[in-house]
Every structure is written in structure tokens, then in C-alpha cells.
Design a protein around this motif. Structure first.
Motif, PDB file in Angstrom:
ATOM      1  N   VAL A   1     -11.725   2.782  -9.079  1.00  0.00           N
ATOM      2  CA  VAL A   1     -12.983   2.398  -8.603  1.00  0.00           C
ATOM      3  C   VAL A   1     -12.533   1.024  -7.781  1.00  0.00           C
ATOM      4  CG1 VAL A   1     -15.481   1.576  -8.562  1.00  0.00           C
ATOM      5  CG2 VAL A   1     -14.686   3.764  -9.811  1.00  0.00           C
ATOM      6  N   LEU A   2     -12.033   0.337  -8.639  1.00  0.00           N
ATOM      7  CA  LEU A   2     -11.606  -1.174  -7.712  1.00  0.00           C
ATOM      8  C   LEU A   2     -10.578  -0.811  -6.597  1.00  0.00           C
ATOM      9  CD1 LEU A   2     -11.461  -3.401 -11.054  1.00  0.00           C
ATOM     10  CD2 LEU A   2     -13.125  -3.368  -9.248  1.00  0.00           C
ATOM     11  N   SER A   3      -9.793   0.005  -6.928  1.00  0.00           N
ATOM     12  CA  SER A   3      -8.774   0.148  -5.714  1.00  0.00           C
ATOM     13  C   SER A   3      -9.365   1.233  -4.669  1.00  0.00           C
ATOM     14  CB  SER A   3      -7.586   1.339  -6.189  1.00  0.00           C
ATOM     15  OG  SER A   3      -8.166   2.529  -6.423  1.00  0.00           O
ATOM     16  N   CYS A   4     -10.607   1.604  -4.656  1.00  0.00           N
ATOM     17  CA  CYS A   4     -11.306   2.141  -3.591  1.00  0.00           C
ATOM     18  C   CYS A   4     -12.020   1.223  -2.795  1.00  0.00           C
ATOM     19  CB  CYS A   4     -12.525   2.875  -4.205  1.00  0.00           C
ATOM     20  SG  CYS A   4     -11.875   4.663  -4.852  1.00  0.00           S
ATOM     21  N   LEU A   5     -12.020  -0.207  -3.253  1.00  0.00           N
ATOM     22  CA  LEU A   5     -12.352  -1.296  -2.535  1.00  0.00           C
ATOM     23  C   LEU A   5     -11.242  -1.619  -1.532  1.00  0.00           C
ATOM     24  CD1 LEU A   5     -14.372  -3.146  -5.077  1.00  0.00           C
ATOM     25  CD2 LEU A   5     -15.344  -1.664  -3.419  1.00  0.00           C
ATOM     26  N   LEU A   6     -10.208  -1.507  -1.625  1.00  0.00           N
ATOM     27  CA  LEU A   6      -9.006  -1.805  -0.942  1.00  0.00           C
ATOM     28  C   LEU A   6      -8.603  -0.620   0.289  1.00  0.00           C
ATOM     29  CD1 LEU A   6      -6.563  -2.882  -3.517  1.00  0.00           C
ATOM     30  CD2 LEU A   6      -7.780  -4.369  -2.148  1.00  0.00           C
ATOM     31  N   PRO A   7      -8.280  -1.053   1.484  1.00  0.00           N
ATOM     32  CA  PRO A   7      -7.916   0.049   2.317  1.00  0.00           C
ATOM     33  C   PRO A   7      -6.661   1.174   1.666  1.00  0.00           C
ATOM     34  CG  PRO A   7      -7.268  -2.069   3.187  1.00  0.00           C
ATOM     35  CD  PRO A   7      -7.787  -2.222   1.784  1.00  0.00           C
ATOM     36  N   GLY A   8      -6.782   2.374   2.067  1.00  0.00           N
ATOM     37  CA  GLY A   8      -5.868   3.196   1.750  1.00  0.00           C
ATOM     38  C   GLY A   8      -6.406   4.529   1.258  1.00  0.00           C
ATOM     39  N   PRO A   9      -5.261   5.144   1.119  1.00  0.00           N
ATOM     40  CA  PRO A   9      -5.637   7.055   0.615  1.00  0.00           C
ATOM     41  C   PRO A   9      -6.004   7.074  -0.783  1.00  0.00           C
ATOM     42  CG  PRO A   9      -3.518   6.605   0.989  1.00  0.00           C
ATOM     43  CD  PRO A   9      -3.945   5.279   1.068  1.00  0.00           C
ATOM     44  N   GLN A  10      -6.969   6.412  -1.311  1.00  0.00           N
ATOM     45  CA  GLN A  10      -7.221   6.623  -2.746  1.00  0.00           C
ATOM     46  C   GLN A  10      -7.800   7.966  -3.078  1.00  0.00           C
ATOM     47  OE1 GLN A  10      -7.819   3.917  -1.110  1.00  0.00           O
ATOM     48  NE2 GLN A  10      -6.890   2.077  -2.370  1.00  0.00           N
ATOM     49  N   PHE A  11      -8.620   8.284  -1.973  1.00  0.00           N
ATOM     50  CA  PHE A  11      -9.390   9.637  -2.360  1.00  0.00           C
ATOM     51  C   PHE A  11      -8.394  10.897  -2.068  1.00  0.00           C
ATOM     52  CE2 PHE A  11     -13.023   7.087  -1.680  1.00  0.00           C
ATOM     53  CZ  PHE A  11     -13.643   7.199  -2.645  1.00  0.00           C
TER      54      PHE A  11
END
Length: 67
Positions: A36-46
Motif C-alpha cells: 500500500v505504501l509503494s502505491c503512493l510512489l509512481p510505478g507499475p505496482q498494480f
């Protein structure tokens, strides 16, 4: 070390975070929080989550024994 698979229990959506937690010896809650915290950063997490959902086998197929 355990293999990388999606467990039948401890799932919230698809079991990806629970599987990663078991593989690396962490708690599922910690991995979920990190995701969830990484989703705050730009990138292809999903996209990575969806790819892992498709690529990681279920626990049932890992423990199934061939006849």
C-alpha cells in the motif's frame, strides 16, 4: 525456504502478499502495508500484482501429489 505460491488461507484479495510474506519470512500484514505504501510512489505496482496473481500457483497445486 518455502516456494513461491498463493496460500489458501490468509488471503485478502488473491493471496499474493501472503505468498510473498511466507516466501521471505515476513508477516502478511507487513507485506500488505509495504504494498500500500509503494502505491503512493509512481510505478507499475498494480501491474506487478496482477502478473504475480496470474503467475503464482495456488497452494493446492503445490501440495497435490501425482498419482
Amino acid at each position: 525456504m518455502n516456494g513461491l505460491y498463493r496460500p489458501r488461507n490468509d488471503r485478502m484479495i488473491a493471496g499474493v502478499c501472503a505468498g510473498l510474506a511466507r516466501r521471505f519470512g515476513m508477516t502478511p500484514g507487513t507485506v500488505r502495508l509495504l504494498f500500500v505504501l509503494s502505491c503512493l510512489l509512481p510505478g507499475p505496482q498494480f501491474v506487478v500484482y496482477l502478473v504475480l496473481w496470474v503467475m503464482m500457483p495456488n497452494e493446492d497445486s503445490r501440495v497435490a501429489s501425482p498419482r
